[in-house]
Design a protein around this motif. Structure first.
Motif, PDB file in Angstrom:
ATOM      1  N   ASP A   1       0.854  -1.183   0.000  1.00  0.00           N
ATOM      2  CA  ASP A   1       0.000   0.000   0.000  1.00  0.00           C
ATOM      3  C   ASP A   1       0.893   1.237   0.000  1.00  0.00           C
ATOM      4  OD1 ASP A   1      -1.455   2.248   0.695  1.00  0.00           O
ATOM      5  OD2 ASP A   1      -2.907   1.096   1.868  1.00  0.00           O
ATOM      6  N   GLU A   2       0.873   1.935  -1.139  1.00  0.00           N
ATOM      7  CA  GLU A   2       1.802   3.047  -1.339  1.00  0.00           C
ATOM      8  C   GLU A   2       1.574   4.173  -0.317  1.00  0.00           C
ATOM      9  OE1 GLU A   2       1.955   5.451  -5.101  1.00  0.00           O
ATOM     10  OE2 GLU A   2       3.286   3.814  -5.667  1.00  0.00           O
ATOM     11  N   ASP A   3       0.317   4.447  -0.014  1.00  0.00           N
ATOM     12  CA  ASP A   3       0.035   5.539   0.916  1.00  0.00           C
ATOM     13  C   ASP A   3       0.517   5.206   2.322  1.00  0.00           C
ATOM     14  OD1 ASP A   3      -1.155   7.101  -1.013  1.00  0.00           O
ATOM     15  OD2 ASP A   3      -3.112   6.153  -0.730  1.00  0.00           O
ATOM     16  N   GLU A   4       0.294   3.961   2.685  1.00  0.00           N
ATOM     17  CA  GLU A   4       0.722   3.519   4.007  1.00  0.00           C
ATOM     18  C   GLU A   4       2.249   3.589   4.125  1.00  0.00           C
ATOM     19  OE1 GLU A   4       0.009  -0.590   5.891  1.00  0.00           O
ATOM     20  OE2 GLU A   4      -1.966   0.291   5.490  1.00  0.00           O
ATOM     21  N   ARG A   5       2.909   3.165   3.042  1.00  0.00           N
ATOM     22  CA  ARG A   5       4.370   3.193   3.029  1.00  0.00           C
ATOM     23  C   ARG A   5       4.872   4.641   3.109  1.00  0.00           C
ATOM     24  NH1 ARG A   5       7.643  -0.870   1.600  1.00  0.00           N
ATOM     25  NH2 ARG A   5       6.013  -1.974   2.722  1.00  0.00           N
TER      26      ARG A   5
END
Lengths: 163, 343
Positions: free
Chosen positions: A3-7
């Motif tokens: 998950d790009e946003d989480e990362r």
């Protein structure tokens, strides 16, 4: 799938605050011509973003520097002309990673205080636009209407503000 | 990082994504990201900066940045809404000039020239590391973990600055009281710098008190420290000892029993201990912990002494006990408490 946003949130909390210190450490390494610390840092971000999980990273600054070292090694090996200096220097990297750096642990609250200071220091219209987007969640078009700018101009201001 | 053209392009893309992309633009972005690993890295970094910027939502209760100067400045400490979790992130801060001045200057120049980029302001790569300041308000206590693993407990109404480099670990105690549990590092001595003296340790546990109206003191709990008065020679102080800096750099020492030592450090549990302490001094001690002042109508009462352990956040409870002891009545009186002798 990561998950790009989480990362990005993880990177914001655990890596961004170290970035200045990381860049200083990398600049102390002898870099081959045409490769600067910014290039390496960007490649490291890409690698960290692609990791399946970051849960195992206990010391993000040290981890980041290890990734940076592998990025540098890769570039050195790929280069046709390898300077003896660079190779010799790489052997010392592990030591310089552990060199004490003037860091102190700070709570999230201290990070937030730094953010608040940076926002207070923003000029206009940058501050208003930043606040309308980040705190009030207004879309770009609505922000433009409020401050009398085109959507495009709002985007430009926001990009420069963040940068 | 900041003047790098890849970084600039990444921030431009990020904002366009934030505004919404058409399928054609989406494809254009994907092509840009795939073109070079640095592009994707810079893009992810921009996302991280954006995520960090979103944390400004912690100020939703007070959306006008002009009202933050007390918090963002160096001497205010209005708590934000966000979590005040245990210290976790190792952080390095760029130099921040005085807020009000910078703000005024920024307002004078309208447009992009006045811009201070957030990423530069927060994570600037060129500035030297700056001292971190920690402070507590009256009644507040705080545990801080430093980068070397040392721990500092800050008592009420205290302020300290942390300045570490590769040769020293310096903590300036600007006011108040701090208990330092120093982790061993022979190469870098740990130094508490207080007004009038310094305390130097390699691995020890000790408390330093620098409170207005009382002589500064050092209490060593474990290990040994050197107490170095500004105008006198250094003295090594062993565990279970309290040293007070009396007039002009003269030190006076006293060995503490384990009970006495515990009592001196009870503030860490939110308690104050008195042992045959004159009431005027006990009241002054409570004044350090909160705004509720105890007024006494009979001056003679102030010289009576009290003994016991009290909650530092409950001056009324303390006043009631005193009242029972000395035949007085504790009543709320405006913002404070009045202790009135029964007649």
């Amino acid at each position: 799938m990561v998950d790009e946003d989480e990362r990005a949130i993880w990177l914001a909390r655990h890596v961004l605050p170290h970035e200045a210190s990381i860049a200083r450490a990398i600049r102390r390494w002898r870099l081959p011509d045409g490769l600067d610390a910014e290039d390496i840092i960007q490649e490291c971000y890409a690698k960290l973003a692609a990791l399946p999980s970051v849960a195992h990273i206990a010391a993000p600054r040290v981890y980041f520097l290890q990734v940076a070292r592998s990025v540098l090694l890769m570039h050195v090996r790929r280069a046709r002309l390898v300077s003896i200096d660079v190779i010799a220097d790489l052997d010392d990297l592990a030591i310089s990673d552990d060199a004490p750096s003037p860091e102190v642990r700070a709570s999230d609250r201290e990070q937030l205080r730094v953010l608040a200071r940076a926002v207070v220091r923003l000029g206009e219209p940058h501050r208003t636009i930043f606040m309308l987007r980040m705190l009030h969640d207004l879309p770009h078009r609505a922000i433009g209407e409020q401050v009398g700018m085109s959507e495009n101009a709002v985007q430009k201001v926001l990009a420069r503000t963040l940068q | 990082m900041n003047e790098n053209s890849i970084s600039q392009a990444a921030f431009d893309w990020l904002v366009r994504v934030d505004g919404g992309l058409s399928p054609a633009e989406q494809a254009e972005l994907q092509a840009w990201l795939d073109a070079d690993p640095r592009h994707y890295g810079a893009y992810i970094r921009a996302k991280a900066v954006f995520a960090q910027g979103r944390r400004i939502k912690a100020f939703a209760h007070s959306p006008d940045p002009d009202s933050w100067s007390a918090y963002a400045g160096s001497d205010g400490d209005a708590a934000p809404v966000e979590d005040d979790a245990a210290p976790e992130a190792v952080t390095q801060f760029a130099e921040m000039p005085a807020v009000s001045m910078a703000r005024r200057a920024a307002l004078g120049v309208v447009g992009s020239a006045a811009l201070v980029g957030l990423a530069v302001a927060m994570f600037g790569t060129s500035q030297p590391a700056q001292a971190l300041t920690f402070q507590t308000r009256r009644g507040e206590r705080r545990e801080i973990v430093l980068a070397d693993g040392s721990r500092v407990a800050l008592n009420t109404d205290s302020e300290m600055r942390v300045l570490f480099n590769d040769r020293w670990r310096v903590v300036q105690l600007l006011r108040g009281e701090a208990l330092c549990v120093v982790s061993s590092d022979r190469a870098r001595p740990f130094i508490v710098d207080a007004a009038g003296f310094k305390v130097r340790a390699e691995a020890a546990s000790f408390a330093v008190q620098a409170v207005q109206g009382a002589p500064p003191q050092v209490i060593v709990k474990q290990g040994a420290v050197d107490v170095i008065p500004d105008h006198s020679t250094s003295v090594t102080v062993a565990a279970n000892t309290k040293v007070t800096l009396v007039a002009d750099s003269n030190l006076s020492g006293a060995v503490l029993s384990p009970e006495e030592l515990d009592r001196e450090l009870l503030w860490r549990e939110g308690k104050i201990a008195f042992d045959d302490t004159p009431l005027r001094r006990a009241i002054a001690a409570f004044d350090r912990y909160g705004p509720v002042h105890i007024r006494v109508d009979d001056p003679a009462l102030l010289d009576q002494t009290v003994t016991g352990v009290f909650a530092s956040d409950d001056p009324m409870g303390f006043a009631r006990v005193v009242g029972e002891l000395f035949d007085a009545r504790a009543v709320p009186d405006g913002q404070g408490i009045a202790l009135r002798r029964s007649r």
